[in-house]
Design a protein around this motif. Sequence first.
Motif, mmCIF file in Angstrom:
data_model
loop_
_atom_site.group_PDB
_atom_site.id
_atom_site.type_symbol
_atom_site.label_atom_id
_atom_site.label_comp_id
_atom_site.label_asym_id
_atom_site.label_seq_id
_atom_site.Cartn_x
_atom_site.Cartn_y
_atom_site.Cartn_z
ATOM 1 N N GLU A 1 -8.621 1.738 -1.038
ATOM 2 C CA GLU A 1 -8.803 1.405 0.371
ATOM 3 C C GLU A 1 -9.330 -0.025 0.508
ATOM 4 O OE1 GLU A 1 -7.927 3.283 2.946
ATOM 5 O OE2 GLU A 1 -7.129 4.741 1.515
ATOM 6 N N PHE A 2 -8.635 -0.806 1.335
ATOM 7 C CA PHE A 2 -9.071 -2.189 1.562
ATOM 8 C C PHE A 2 -8.376 -2.720 2.810
ATOM 9 C CE2 PHE A 2 -9.605 -6.718 0.923
ATOM 10 C CZ PHE A 2 -10.888 -6.789 0.367
ATOM 11 N N ARG B 1 -0.022 3.950 0.562
ATOM 12 C CA ARG B 1 1.168 4.007 1.411
ATOM 13 C C ARG B 1 2.450 4.065 0.598
ATOM 14 N NH1 ARG B 1 -1.240 -0.167 4.724
ATOM 15 N NH2 ARG B 1 0.246 -1.650 3.866
ATOM 16 N N GLU B 2 2.537 3.231 -0.430
ATOM 17 C CA GLU B 2 3.800 3.071 -1.134
ATOM 18 C C GLU B 2 3.956 4.004 -2.341
ATOM 19 O OE1 GLU B 2 4.523 -0.981 -2.067
ATOM 20 O OE2 GLU B 2 4.395 -1.668 0.008
ATOM 21 N N HIS B 3 2.835 4.390 -2.954
ATOM 22 C CA HIS B 3 2.903 5.255 -4.133
ATOM 23 C C HIS B 3 1.796 6.302 -4.064
ATOM 24 C CE1 HIS B 3 5.718 2.407 -5.989
ATOM 25 N NE2 HIS B 3 4.923 1.469 -5.538
ATOM 26 N N PRO B 4 1.857 7.201 -3.075
ATOM 27 C CA PRO B 4 0.758 8.156 -2.882
ATOM 28 C C PRO B 4 0.515 9.062 -4.084
ATOM 29 C CG PRO B 4 2.693 8.742 -1.558
ATOM 30 C CD PRO B 4 2.929 7.369 -2.077
ATOM 31 N N THR B 5 1.553 9.348 -4.876
ATOM 32 C CA THR B 5 1.360 10.227 -6.034
ATOM 33 C C THR B 5 0.519 9.566 -7.113
ATOM 34 O OG1 THR B 5 3.440 9.437 -7.023
ATOM 35 C CG2 THR B 5 3.546 11.421 -5.634
ATOM 36 N N LEU B 6 0.426 8.232 -7.079
ATOM 37 C CA LEU B 6 -0.360 7.527 -8.083
ATOM 38 C C LEU B 6 -1.809 7.334 -7.648
ATOM 39 C CD1 LEU B 6 2.160 4.704 -9.086
ATOM 40 C CD2 LEU B 6 1.692 6.826 -10.319
ATOM 41 N N ASP C 1 -11.209 -3.952 -6.174
ATOM 42 C CA ASP C 1 -10.642 -4.186 -7.499
ATOM 43 C C ASP C 1 -9.320 -4.942 -7.388
ATOM 44 O OD1 ASP C 1 -8.445 -2.361 -7.201
ATOM 45 O OD2 ASP C 1 -9.651 -0.691 -7.928
ATOM 46 N N HIS C 2 -8.746 -5.236 -8.532
ATOM 47 C CA HIS C 2 -7.579 -6.107 -8.600
ATOM 48 C C HIS C 2 -6.392 -5.548 -7.822
ATOM 49 C CE1 HIS C 2 -5.480 -9.494 -10.445
ATOM 50 N NE2 HIS C 2 -4.459 -8.700 -10.697
ATOM 51 N N TRP C 3 -6.258 -4.238 -7.790
ATOM 52 C CA TRP C 3 -5.152 -3.622 -7.067
ATOM 53 C C TRP C 3 -5.472 -3.448 -5.591
ATOM 54 C CZ3 TRP C 3 -3.350 0.874 -10.803
ATOM 55 C CH2 TRP C 3 -2.771 0.299 -11.945
ATOM 56 N N ALA C 4 -6.702 -3.053 -5.284
ATOM 57 C CA ALA C 4 -7.052 -2.730 -3.896
ATOM 58 C C ALA C 4 -6.839 -3.901 -2.953
ATOM 59 C CB ALA C 4 -8.498 -2.256 -3.818
ATOM 60 N N VAL C 5 -7.123 -5.118 -3.415
ATOM 61 C CA VAL C 5 -7.072 -6.265 -2.499
ATOM 62 C C VAL C 5 -5.652 -6.649 -2.107
ATOM 63 C CG1 VAL C 5 -9.264 -7.164 -3.338
ATOM 64 C CG2 VAL C 5 -7.131 -7.963 -4.393
ATOM 65 N N ALA C 6 -4.641 -6.097 -2.800
ATOM 66 C CA ALA C 6 -3.278 -6.551 -2.496
ATOM 67 C C ALA C 6 -2.214 -5.460 -2.522
ATOM 68 C CB ALA C 6 -2.866 -7.652 -3.476
ATOM 69 N N VAL C 7 -2.408 -4.388 -3.267
ATOM 70 C CA VAL C 7 -1.336 -3.398 -3.458
ATOM 71 C C VAL C 7 -1.689 -2.091 -2.742
ATOM 72 C CG1 VAL C 7 0.107 -2.190 -5.129
ATOM 73 C CG2 VAL C 7 -0.882 -4.423 -5.713
ATOM 74 N N PRO C 8 -0.947 -1.715 -1.698
ATOM 75 C CA PRO C 8 -1.243 -0.494 -0.939
ATOM 76 C C PRO C 8 -0.667 0.751 -1.598
ATOM 77 C CG PRO C 8 0.586 -1.641 0.083
ATOM 78 C CD PRO C 8 0.138 -2.509 -1.066
#
Length: 226
Positions: free
Chosen positions: A194-195, A180-185, A170-177
């Motif tokens: 995961e990507f 790692r950076e926002h585990p609560t979200l 999806d739009h977030w998976a391909v670029a936004v980790p």
Amino acid sequence: SGIEQNAAEIRDAVDAFSLPPGEQLVFVAYSKGTADLLEALVRYPDLALRTAAVVSLAGVVSGSPSAEATPEFVEKLAEKVFAVKCAPGEGAAIDSLSRSKRLAWLASNRLPRSVRYYSLAAFADRENISAVLRPFYDELAEVDPRNDGQVVFHDALVPGGTLLGYLNGDHWAVAVPFGREHPTLTGPFATRNEFPREVLLEAVARFVEEELLAAAEISPRACPDP
């Protein structure tokens, strides 16, 4: 911020450092960043002359129907996620991504021919779309089910550029980790995050480097637009 404001910030950021003689830039632009960067290349010819290539990653090139009616909570979520990375903008970010505005811009502006353009679009089955993006996926699926929850696949392609491929995410998976950076979200929102992003970026860098080196052997000097 709106696309014009972000284009100016890109130009200013590049001007802030010294590029060694004979070297050029390769940009990897994600989502709205692609629209921002294309605007910057057209608006600032000096930036285009310093740029060898642009890689668009799930870029909003021809706009998105989702930009017409984005819920306020999604805008607030985006502000929260990126608050640590950049200062608050002037607004108008999502409004500037409507299909009517992006298509009108593409029809009125010629991309610099001295720059090489590459596109990576994304789409996935509904079960592989994060929960927060599924309502947008469903809306876009009425246009085409091949979307990433924000952009239909054909709206992510830079006209006249090279298609590198379609990503299964999806739009977030391909670029936004988020993991790692926002585990609560991750749990309530980014449920399919995961990507293999690092592998993807390394493959893109290697491919583009080889293409640019091969082009340099054929034509050592890029020719600017007349």
